[in-house]
Design a protein around this motif. Sequence first.
Motif, short mmCIF file in Angstrom:
data_model
loop_
_atom_site.label_atom_id
_atom_site.label_comp_id
_atom_site.label_asym_id
_atom_site.label_seq_id
_atom_site.Cartn_x
_atom_site.Cartn_y
_atom_site.Cartn_z
N TYR A 270 0.82 -1.21 0.00
CA TYR A 270 0.00 0.00 0.00
C TYR A 270 0.85 1.26 0.00
O TYR A 270 0.38 2.34 -0.40
CB TYR A 270 -0.94 0.01 1.20
N ILE A 271 2.06 1.18 0.52
CA ILE A 271 2.97 2.32 0.53
C ILE A 271 4.35 1.83 0.10
O ILE A 271 4.64 0.63 0.13
CB ILE A 271 3.06 2.99 1.92
N ASP A 272 5.22 2.78 -0.29
CA ASP A 272 6.59 2.41 -0.65
C ASP A 272 7.54 2.80 0.48
O ASP A 272 7.13 3.38 1.49
CB ASP A 272 7.00 3.06 -1.97
N GLN A 273 8.81 2.49 0.33
CA GLN A 273 9.78 2.70 1.39
C GLN A 273 9.94 4.18 1.78
O GLN A 273 9.97 4.50 2.98
CB GLN A 273 11.13 2.12 0.98
N PRO A 274 10.02 5.12 0.80
CA PRO A 274 10.11 6.53 1.21
C PRO A 274 8.90 6.99 2.03
O PRO A 274 9.06 7.75 3.00
CB PRO A 274 10.22 7.27 -0.12
N GLU A 275 7.71 6.59 1.63
CA GLU A 275 6.52 6.96 2.39
C GLU A 275 6.59 6.39 3.81
O GLU A 275 6.25 7.05 4.80
CB GLU A 275 5.25 6.45 1.69
N TYR A 276 7.02 5.15 3.91
CA TYR A 276 7.16 4.50 5.21
C TYR A 276 8.14 5.26 6.09
O TYR A 276 7.88 5.53 7.27
CB TYR A 276 7.63 3.05 5.01
N ASP A 277 9.30 5.62 5.53
CA ASP A 277 10.34 6.28 6.32
C ASP A 277 9.87 7.64 6.83
O ASP A 277 10.11 8.00 7.99
CB ASP A 277 11.61 6.45 5.48
N ILE A 278 9.19 8.39 5.99
CA ILE A 278 8.70 9.72 6.39
C ILE A 278 7.67 9.58 7.50
O ILE A 278 7.68 10.31 8.50
CB ILE A 278 8.11 10.46 5.18
N ALA A 279 6.74 8.63 7.34
CA ALA A 279 5.67 8.45 8.33
C ALA A 279 6.24 7.99 9.67
O ALA A 279 5.84 8.49 10.73
CB ALA A 279 4.64 7.45 7.82
N LEU A 280 7.17 7.05 9.63
CA LEU A 280 7.72 6.53 10.87
C LEU A 280 8.51 7.58 11.63
O LEU A 280 8.55 7.58 12.86
CB LEU A 280 8.61 5.32 10.57
N ALA A 281 9.13 8.52 10.89
CA ALA A 281 9.94 9.57 11.53
C ALA A 281 9.09 10.73 12.04
O ALA A 281 9.59 11.60 12.76
CB ALA A 281 10.98 10.08 10.54
N ASP A 282 7.82 10.76 11.71
CA ASP A 282 6.94 11.87 12.08
C ASP A 282 6.74 11.92 13.60
O ASP A 282 6.37 10.92 14.23
CB ASP A 282 5.59 11.71 11.38
#
Length: 902
Positions: A270-282
Amino acid sequence: MNYGKKGVRNKQKALHSKSAKWGRKFALTFFNVIIIAVVAAAVIGVSAGLGVFRGIIDSAPDIGNINVQPTGFSTFVYDIDGNQIAKLVSENSNRIPVTMDMIPEYLPHAFVSVEDERFYEHNGIDIQGIIRAGVIGITSGTFSEGASTITQQLLKNNVFTDWVTEDSFVEKAERKIQEQYLALELEKVSTKDDIILNYMNSINLGQNTLGVQAASQRYFNKSVSDLSLSECAVIASITQNPSRLNPISHPDANAARREKVLNNMLKQGYIDQPEYDIALADDVYSRIQSTNKEVADTSVNTYFVDALTDDVLEDLVAAGYNETQAYTLLYTGGLKIYSTQDPEIQEICDNVFSNPENYPDNVRWYLNYELTVEKKNGDMENYSTEMFKEYFKESNLKFNLIYSSQEEAMTAIEEYKAAVMNEGDEVYAEKINLTPQPQVSLTVEDQSSGVVVALVGGRGAKEGSRTLNRATDTVRQPGSTFKVVSTYAPALDSAGLTLANIQNDAPFNYADGTPVRNWYGEAYRGLCSLRLGIQDSLNIVAVKTLTQITPRLGFDYLQNFGFTTLVENEAIGGQIKTDIVQSMALGGITRGVTNEELNAAYATIANHGVYIKPRLYNTVVDHDGNVILDNTQPETKQVIKETTAFLLTDAMVDVVTKGTGGSVNFGGMAIAGKTGTTSDYNDVWFAGYTPYYTTTTWAGYDNNTKLTGEEKNLAKKLWRTVMSEIHTDLPNEAFSVPAGIVTATVCSKSGKLPIPGLCDATLSTEYFAEGTVPTESCNVHYQGSICQYSSLPATEFCPFKVEGVLELTPIEDVSLQSGSSATAQVTNPDGSVSTVTVPPNQTNLCPHNAEFFATPGYEAIIEQQRNEIQQRNIAAQQAALAAQQAAAQQAAEQQQAEQPQQ
């Protein structure tokens, strides 16, 4: 094998044998019958199973008649006169339905990834998920792995709402089959988008919200359509357990669940790695905390309704509803809640507690401040109250967020902003919460029924519903109010003590060597009865009494009195804590108590020793008029004997007539009660009752700042003001004396039967429970030969015998760390009388015994003692002469002053 001629003939004979032929036919027939029976049984079983299954399916709701969309009705709360006092509507629970075009794509994918990863592939039930759950259950021995699809969850919450009443396995199996069947049928007539949308509009997402739009506004103060991936993951993480995974109260637990959601979304594409990294760092949880206080319910309920709401929700869950169903039922179920609130008494309490004239003039303000700054480069920086506090503590170590005025607080805020902001920075968000101090709380209960008729959880403007309720949620140290329930109640009830029993108010240490301090300073009062210990709130008397009866007994009684915040043996902050300690007598416990529970304990004494769990409602009726919660018969238990309750009451009457609580008296109404003050003046209490009502008031600072001046008397002042108005039109009543109470005359110094001629000046009439009147004679007063040197009763060998009267302190139990001491009145050779304090001596006789005279050199010791006696007599004579001269001088000066001027 025998292939010879004879063997062949034998074989032919055997083949043509009639008996053999019949045996083979019988075996073949029997085998055929068995096969037919097994097949028939299987056919019958399958047919029966299919019939039962068909019957269950046929009894399921018609898919054409069910409605899986969220629906709801307003819930109304009524007082005892039938007046509506609150309306809990769907808007108050923040359910705001949204359409699919308002939902960001991330949100349904977040729910699907963690709740039902094959949602878009299965046809309503997930066979693979069921098999997985079964395998895990078999291998682990615990069938806790869920296998319900989102479609099934939607049906369970909106169609099978009575599943909590299922008692048997058959009922549960029947409902599960119908649920799976309807899931298959629903998927035939509804799109996946419709199902997931209704699911997202229905679910409980904590913080009194139902549905994703309400949750988005509550946690992020924006529409669901504006949610980021990180924020979508936060909301999707809540639904598994809306209380435990609440991102405001339990951010760490929600964060762990959010990470799982994001991992699943990445794994499932549903998401890619850049989206995952940004969300997790929020840093999403700082943002949630900073917006928490900005969002308020559209209707602010009273403290009473807040407490009532908590109780109803708790009771609904106890009745079998899950949290989602309980919230849904309360806020959209069209319930009628009949509360115990007395509107007249509640109005009195509200008026008294909101009147500035009832508080000290110097109102102070407790600041909670949070700031979000948008930096010049677009970055966001969050500043918490703790960061604000640390900034000012650098220049003032005593800084505690308390201000003398709101203007002073605002000046400090501007100073702080100037310090943390640079040119080009802007204030993005700011939360200022100023609460008047000291804060207060009150509970009023009709002790005869256990109903809470009024409740106040704080002073000042109430900013929202279900906010901090200091009457039911806040735990504070109870101070000396605990002496009655932790120590004197068990002492009189089951430890064999009476109000006449004596403790020596003298220096005394806890088991660890720490001295016990009296509230009135370093002076001591000597021999004091338990009645006097209650009346004047004597710390040493209370601690000695609890030590004597054991803290374990006191702790057990406290639990029976209904206290739920006590610690028996618990690891807290890396240490094992327990409240089963001597300091429990003075209210020194780990967590503290709530106003409501302390009040219920005193109501138990007022109710002749019978505890009734306090209740804020009588019944809850559903939309169709059915009673779903009946609270008219609450939990009750006899905690102390009726006679014990009367003895405590009578002693606490002394508290308010001649002891520490005298300022609470009003009119001619009988009042019993107890003051409570912590040693550092962080908390002040008054818990007391009349024959009609039991009321407890508390005052203190929210951040535990020390009370000063008039603030120390605030709890007593508020108690008297409220209770005097409540009783305006009620006839004066006295506390009734139960059967089993007798009176007896005792010596007040010993608590025992008086000795004629010796105890005449210390006679006292006391109440006793039958069978507890003392039978021993006074062991304090003594008349006879006295050792002039030691001022103790003289031995037959004493060389310094004189006749006199002694007041002895009885030898206490070794566990109380005490020897015996005496205050002696001794007749001197010149006829004068001296009062001497005698040092500890375990025998209560002078030291001149046979062993003394067997000691070599005893003659010199006697001579030395004789000299000491002479020196004491001389010093006493000189002191008496000096006193006479001073008195004569004072009389002469007064006479001269009174002569008329010439």
